[in-house]
Design a protein around this motif. Structure first.
Motif, PDB file in Angstrom:
ATOM      1  N   HIS A   1      33.244-150.180 -58.514  1.00  0.00           N
ATOM      2  CA  HIS A   1      32.659-149.352 -59.582  1.00  0.00           C
ATOM      3  C   HIS A   1      31.922-150.244 -60.586  1.00  0.00           C
ATOM      4  O   HIS A   1      32.443-151.288 -60.986  1.00  0.00           O
ATOM      5  CB  HIS A   1      33.776-148.584 -60.299  1.00  0.00           C
ATOM      6  CG  HIS A   1      33.265-147.428 -61.093  1.00  0.00           C
ATOM      7  ND1 HIS A   1      32.638-147.590 -62.317  1.00  0.00           N
ATOM      8  CD2 HIS A   1      33.255-146.093 -60.835  1.00  0.00           C
ATOM      9  CE1 HIS A   1      32.290-146.398 -62.784  1.00  0.00           C
ATOM     10  NE2 HIS A   1      32.649-145.475 -61.905  1.00  0.00           N
ATOM     11  N   PRO A   2      30.722-149.847 -60.990  1.00  0.00           N
ATOM     12  CA  PRO A   2      29.963-150.675 -61.959  1.00  0.00           C
ATOM     13  C   PRO A   2      30.758-150.972 -63.239  1.00  0.00           C
ATOM     14  O   PRO A   2      30.642-152.068 -63.798  1.00  0.00           O
ATOM     15  CB  PRO A   2      28.731-149.819 -62.271  1.00  0.00           C
ATOM     16  CG  PRO A   2      28.556-148.947 -61.073  1.00  0.00           C
ATOM     17  CD  PRO A   2      29.934-148.676 -60.541  1.00  0.00           C
TER      18      PRO A   2
ATOM     19  N   CYS B   1      28.706-137.956 -63.901  1.00  0.00           N
ATOM     20  CA  CYS B   1      29.557-139.128 -64.082  1.00  0.00           C
ATOM     21  C   CYS B   1      29.653-139.464 -65.564  1.00  0.00           C
ATOM     22  O   CYS B   1      28.628-139.644 -66.231  1.00  0.00           O
ATOM     23  CB  CYS B   1      28.971-140.315 -63.319  1.00  0.00           C
ATOM     24  SG  CYS B   1      29.870-141.839 -63.655  1.00  0.00           S
TER      25      CYS B   1
ATOM     26  N   PHE C   1      30.376-142.117 -66.971  1.00  0.00           N
ATOM     27  CA  PHE C   1      29.924-143.466 -67.309  1.00  0.00           C
ATOM     28  C   PHE C   1      28.397-143.578 -67.312  1.00  0.00           C
ATOM     29  O   PHE C   1      27.835-144.612 -67.665  1.00  0.00           O
ATOM     30  CB  PHE C   1      30.532-144.462 -66.302  1.00  0.00           C
ATOM     31  CG  PHE C   1      30.266-145.901 -66.629  1.00  0.00           C
ATOM     32  CD1 PHE C   1      30.604-146.436 -67.870  1.00  0.00           C
ATOM     33  CD2 PHE C   1      29.673-146.742 -65.700  1.00  0.00           C
ATOM     34  CE1 PHE C   1      30.348-147.771 -68.178  1.00  0.00           C
ATOM     35  CE2 PHE C   1      29.417-148.086 -66.004  1.00  0.00           C
ATOM     36  CZ  PHE C   1      29.756-148.598 -67.243  1.00  0.00           C
ATOM     37  N   ARG C   2      27.707-142.515 -66.969  1.00  0.00           N
ATOM     38  CA  ARG C   2      26.274-142.640 -66.694  1.00  0.00           C
ATOM     39  C   ARG C   2      25.441-143.104 -67.897  1.00  0.00           C
ATOM     40  O   ARG C   2      24.418-143.752 -67.723  1.00  0.00           O
ATOM     41  CB  ARG C   2      25.716-141.341 -66.125  1.00  0.00           C
ATOM     42  CG  ARG C   2      25.627-140.203 -67.130  1.00  0.00           C
ATOM     43  CD  ARG C   2      24.926-139.010 -66.502  1.00  0.00           C
ATOM     44  NE  ARG C   2      25.099-137.819 -67.284  1.00  0.00           N
ATOM     45  CZ  ARG C   2      24.399-137.530 -68.390  1.00  0.00           C
ATOM     46  NH1 ARG C   2      23.477-138.355 -68.833  1.00  0.00           N
ATOM     47  NH2 ARG C   2      24.637-136.402 -69.041  1.00  0.00           N
TER      48      ARG C   2
ATOM     49  N   CYS D   1      25.630-146.873 -67.680  1.00  0.00           N
ATOM     50  CA  CYS D   1      25.640-147.505 -66.352  1.00  0.00           C
ATOM     51  C   CYS D   1      24.253-147.992 -65.957  1.00  0.00           C
ATOM     52  O   CYS D   1      23.285-147.220 -65.988  1.00  0.00           O
ATOM     53  CB  CYS D   1      26.130-146.501 -65.317  1.00  0.00           C
ATOM     54  SG  CYS D   1      26.171-147.210 -63.656  1.00  0.00           S
TER      55      CYS D   1
ATOM     56  N   ARG E   1      23.168-148.446 -63.075  1.00  0.00           N
ATOM     57  CA  ARG E   1      22.756-147.876 -61.790  1.00  0.00           C
ATOM     58  C   ARG E   1      22.516-146.370 -61.853  1.00  0.00           C
ATOM     59  O   ARG E   1      22.257-145.743 -60.819  1.00  0.00           O
ATOM     60  CB  ARG E   1      23.841-148.107 -60.741  1.00  0.00           C
ATOM     61  CG  ARG E   1      24.153-149.537 -60.518  1.00  0.00           C
ATOM     62  CD  ARG E   1      25.135-149.693 -59.364  1.00  0.00           C
ATOM     63  NE  ARG E   1      24.759-150.868 -58.633  1.00  0.00           N
ATOM     64  CZ  ARG E   1      24.762-151.007 -57.329  1.00  0.00           C
ATOM     65  NH1 ARG E   1      25.155-150.034 -56.566  1.00  0.00           N
ATOM     66  NH2 ARG E   1      24.372-152.116 -56.761  1.00  0.00           N
ATOM     67  N   ALA E   2      22.627-145.777 -63.025  1.00  0.00           N
ATOM     68  CA  ALA E   2      22.603-144.304 -63.120  1.00  0.00           C
ATOM     69  C   ALA E   2      21.264-143.729 -62.658  1.00  0.00           C
ATOM     70  O   ALA E   2      20.205-144.284 -62.938  1.00  0.00           O
ATOM     71  CB  ALA E   2      22.881-143.889 -64.553  1.00  0.00           C
TER      72      ALA E   2
ATOM     73  N   CYS F   1      23.666-138.825 -60.722  1.00  0.00           N
ATOM     74  CA  CYS F   1      24.818-139.164 -61.575  1.00  0.00           C
ATOM     75  C   CYS F   1      24.947-138.174 -62.741  1.00  0.00           C
ATOM     76  O   CYS F   1      26.050-137.951 -63.246  1.00  0.00           O
ATOM     77  CB  CYS F   1      24.689-140.589 -62.100  1.00  0.00           C
ATOM     78  SG  CYS F   1      24.469-141.799 -60.779  1.00  0.00           S
TER      79      CYS F   1
ATOM     80  N   PRO G   1      31.222-137.599 -59.662  1.00  0.00           N
ATOM     81  CA  PRO G   1      31.749-138.287 -58.476  1.00  0.00           C
ATOM     82  C   PRO G   1      33.267-138.175 -58.396  1.00  0.00           C
ATOM     83  O   PRO G   1      33.957-138.298 -59.399  1.00  0.00           O
ATOM     84  CB  PRO G   1      31.320-139.746 -58.702  1.00  0.00           C
ATOM     85  CG  PRO G   1      31.137-139.884 -60.174  1.00  0.00           C
ATOM     86  CD  PRO G   1      30.811-138.518 -60.734  1.00  0.00           C
TER      87      PRO G   1
ATOM     88  N   CYS H   1      32.162-143.033 -57.585  1.00  0.00           N
ATOM     89  CA  CYS H   1      30.795-143.453 -57.925  1.00  0.00           C
ATOM     90  C   CYS H   1      29.857-143.055 -56.786  1.00  0.00           C
ATOM     91  O   CYS H   1      30.205-143.211 -55.619  1.00  0.00           O
ATOM     92  CB  CYS H   1      30.767-144.976 -58.123  1.00  0.00           C
ATOM     93  SG  CYS H   1      29.105-145.616 -58.396  1.00  0.00           S
ATOM     94  N   HIS H   2      28.656-142.574 -57.159  1.00  0.00           N
ATOM     95  CA  HIS H   2      27.673-142.209 -56.136  1.00  0.00           C
ATOM     96  C   HIS H   2      26.990-143.443 -55.543  1.00  0.00           C
ATOM     97  O   HIS H   2      26.449-143.385 -54.451  1.00  0.00           O
ATOM     98  CB  HIS H   2      26.603-141.294 -56.740  1.00  0.00           C
ATOM     99  CG  HIS H   2      27.156-139.995 -57.240  1.00  0.00           C
ATOM    100  ND1 HIS H   2      27.931-139.170 -56.455  1.00  0.00           N
ATOM    101  CD2 HIS H   2      27.075-139.381 -58.458  1.00  0.00           C
ATOM    102  CE1 HIS H   2      28.292-138.102 -57.163  1.00  0.00           C
ATOM    103  NE2 HIS H   2      27.786-138.215 -58.374  1.00  0.00           N
ATOM    104  N   HIS H   3      26.984-144.536 -56.274  1.00  0.00           N
ATOM    105  CA  HIS H   3      26.288-145.747 -55.813  1.00  0.00           C
ATOM    106  C   HIS H   3      27.186-146.966 -55.994  1.00  0.00           C
ATOM    107  O   HIS H   3      26.890-147.858 -56.809  1.00  0.00           O
ATOM    108  CB  HIS H   3      24.984-145.949 -56.609  1.00  0.00           C
ATOM    109  CG  HIS H   3      24.146-144.707 -56.689  1.00  0.00           C
ATOM    110  ND1 HIS H   3      23.532-144.160 -55.588  1.00  0.00           N
ATOM    111  CD2 HIS H   3      23.842-143.889 -57.742  1.00  0.00           C
ATOM    112  CE1 HIS H   3      22.886-143.062 -55.953  1.00  0.00           C
ATOM    113  NE2 HIS H   3      23.059-142.876 -57.254  1.00  0.00           N
TER     114      HIS H   3
HETATM  115  S1  SF4 Z   1      28.130-142.417 -60.377  1.00  0.00           S
HETATM  116 FE1  SF4 Z   1      26.192-143.187 -61.111  1.00  0.00          FE
HETATM  117  S2  SF4 Z   1      26.445-143.432 -63.342  1.00  0.00           S
HETATM  118 FE2  SF4 Z   1      28.471-143.235 -62.423  1.00  0.00          FE
HETATM  119  S3  SF4 Z   1      29.128-145.310 -62.110  1.00  0.00           S
HETATM  120 FE3  SF4 Z   1      28.199-144.640 -60.205  1.00  0.00          FE
HETATM  121  S4  SF4 Z   1      26.063-145.263 -60.364  1.00  0.00           S
HETATM  122 FE4  SF4 Z   1      26.927-145.401 -62.418  1.00  0.00          FE
END
Ligand code: SF4
Ligand code: ATP
Ligand code: MG
Length: 326
Positions: free
Chosen positions: A252-253, A290, A292-293, A296, A298-299, A303, A308, A321-323
């Motif tokens: 997770h980021p 999410c 955390f977006r 984040c 990576r959002a 997200c 997620p 997390c999607h990514h």
């Molecule tokens: S779901 Fe998206 S916003 Fe949330 S942690 Fe993963 S990449 Fe980041």
């Protein structure tokens, strides 16, 4: 003797938390402190719970013990649904679980002698024989490294923070519990004595066969004591996994940022990134999708649109997390 030695560690879940929700009404608004957390802790295991201040760690710990009744969800302890229990049944079950707080001095009644403080759970549990209580108090104080004859007649203010935490641990152990929530047990202590208290908890865990939920915001401490780690952000779990694996390969980021921000002893090596900038959003109005977006790197659109769920990303390791990074 009430204090017994450890049963063998097995993979059986002693604690099974299912979709736990805790909301605090504040005026016309609602604080979404814990929003659908599920986790299991095996008998004999230490699960570390980390996350920034205000993410809901203490609320989760207290709701697990039913000190704060959850808004929704279930807590199974050794197969018994604590959330469905009331009155005497819950009181009996509570003897098997304990809580150790962050501030040891504040959690001891300043006007009561140590002997009475440590004996109090016995009194509440109905152990009527004063000699029996005295014997058990002496045993448990000795177990936590204090000399009972020097301690029982004195008041909390006569002791240091580390000694007070030993007293709190003794009080938590006296009913021979199976499960303890340790809520930041060393955060308020001098760095020099933190290791002593962590070692003591480790020793007591082995000796009394304890299962621990170990809450801390300090990742280095959690890494040192936990078999598995759960990372929490704004009321939800981001990632859960075996300690070594999660620290070596975070998925997770947010976990990755927390790990990169752990101070390194070598002054020439700087953390590459710091904890995410800015404050977390308010749990009164958490972000869509999410949580955390908003912080984040990576959002993307997905997200914001889709929350997620935790899913397996490696053996024993789960990420929401999607990514993910792995
Ligand atoms: S779901 Fe998206 S916003 Fe949330 S942690 Fe993963 S990449 Fe980041
Ligand atoms: N009794 C309460 N009434 C209203 N809001 C509360 C209450 N207790 C906690 N909160 C809020 O719930 C959220 C979670 O708080 P909690 O104390 O569980 O976080 P925490 O992760 O333990 O933080 P810390 O690391 O600072 O101890 C926070 O936004 C907090 O302000
Ligand atoms: Mg807390």
């Amino acid at each position: 003797m009430m204090l017994q030695s450890a049963p063998s560690v097995s993979s059986e879940a002693l604690l099974d938390v299912d979709n736990l929700v805790v909301e605090y009404p504040v005026g016309a608004k609602i604080v979404h402190a814990v929003s659908g957390v599920s986790l299991q802790i095996a008998r004999g295991e230490t699960l570390g719970l980390v996350g920034e201040s205000g993410c809901g760690k203490s609320t989760l710990g207290r709701a697990v013990l039913q000190l704060r009744r959850p808004t929704a969800g279930r807590v199974l302890f050794d197969g018994h649904d604590l959330t469905a229990m009331q009155g005497d049944a819950l009181r009996l079950m509570r003897r098997r679980v304990q809580l150790i707080f962050q501030d040891p001095i504040a959690s001891l009644n300043p006007r009561r002698k140590i002997g009475d403080i440590v004996a109090e759970p016995l009194v509440i549990a109905g152990v009527k024989d004063p000699e029996k209580r005295k014997q058990l108090v002496h045993e448990v104080l000795t177990a936590v490294g204090l000399d009972p004859t020097l301690v029982v007649g004195r008041l909390p203010h006569e002791f240091s923070g580390g000694q007070c935490q030993r007293i709190c641990i003794a009080r938590a152990l006296i009913l021979n519990p199976e499960f303890i929530v340790c809520d930041e047990p060393v955060s308020a202590l001098d760095v020099s004595i933190r290791a002593q208290i962590l070692n003591l908890l480790e020793e007591m865990k082995g000796r009394f066969g304890l299962t621990l939920l170990f809450i801390a915001h300090d990742l280095a401490v959690v890494k040192a004591v936990s078999d598995r780690v759960a990372v929490m952000y704004l009321g939800r779990l981001c990632e859960v996994g075996p300690s070594e694996q999660l620290f070596a390969r975070p998925a997770h980021p947010y976990t990755a940022l927390l790990i990169e921000a752990i101070p390194v002893p070598d002054p020439d090596v700087r953390p590459t990134e710091t904890v995410p900038v800015g404050e977390p959003p308010s749990p009164i109005a958490p972000p869509s999708g999410c949580r955390f977006r908003t912080r984040c790197p990576r959002a993307d659109q997905r997200c914001s649109d889709e929350m997620p769920e935790l899913r397996v990303v490696a053996p024993g390791q789960f990420v929401a997390c999607h990514h993910p990074l792995i």
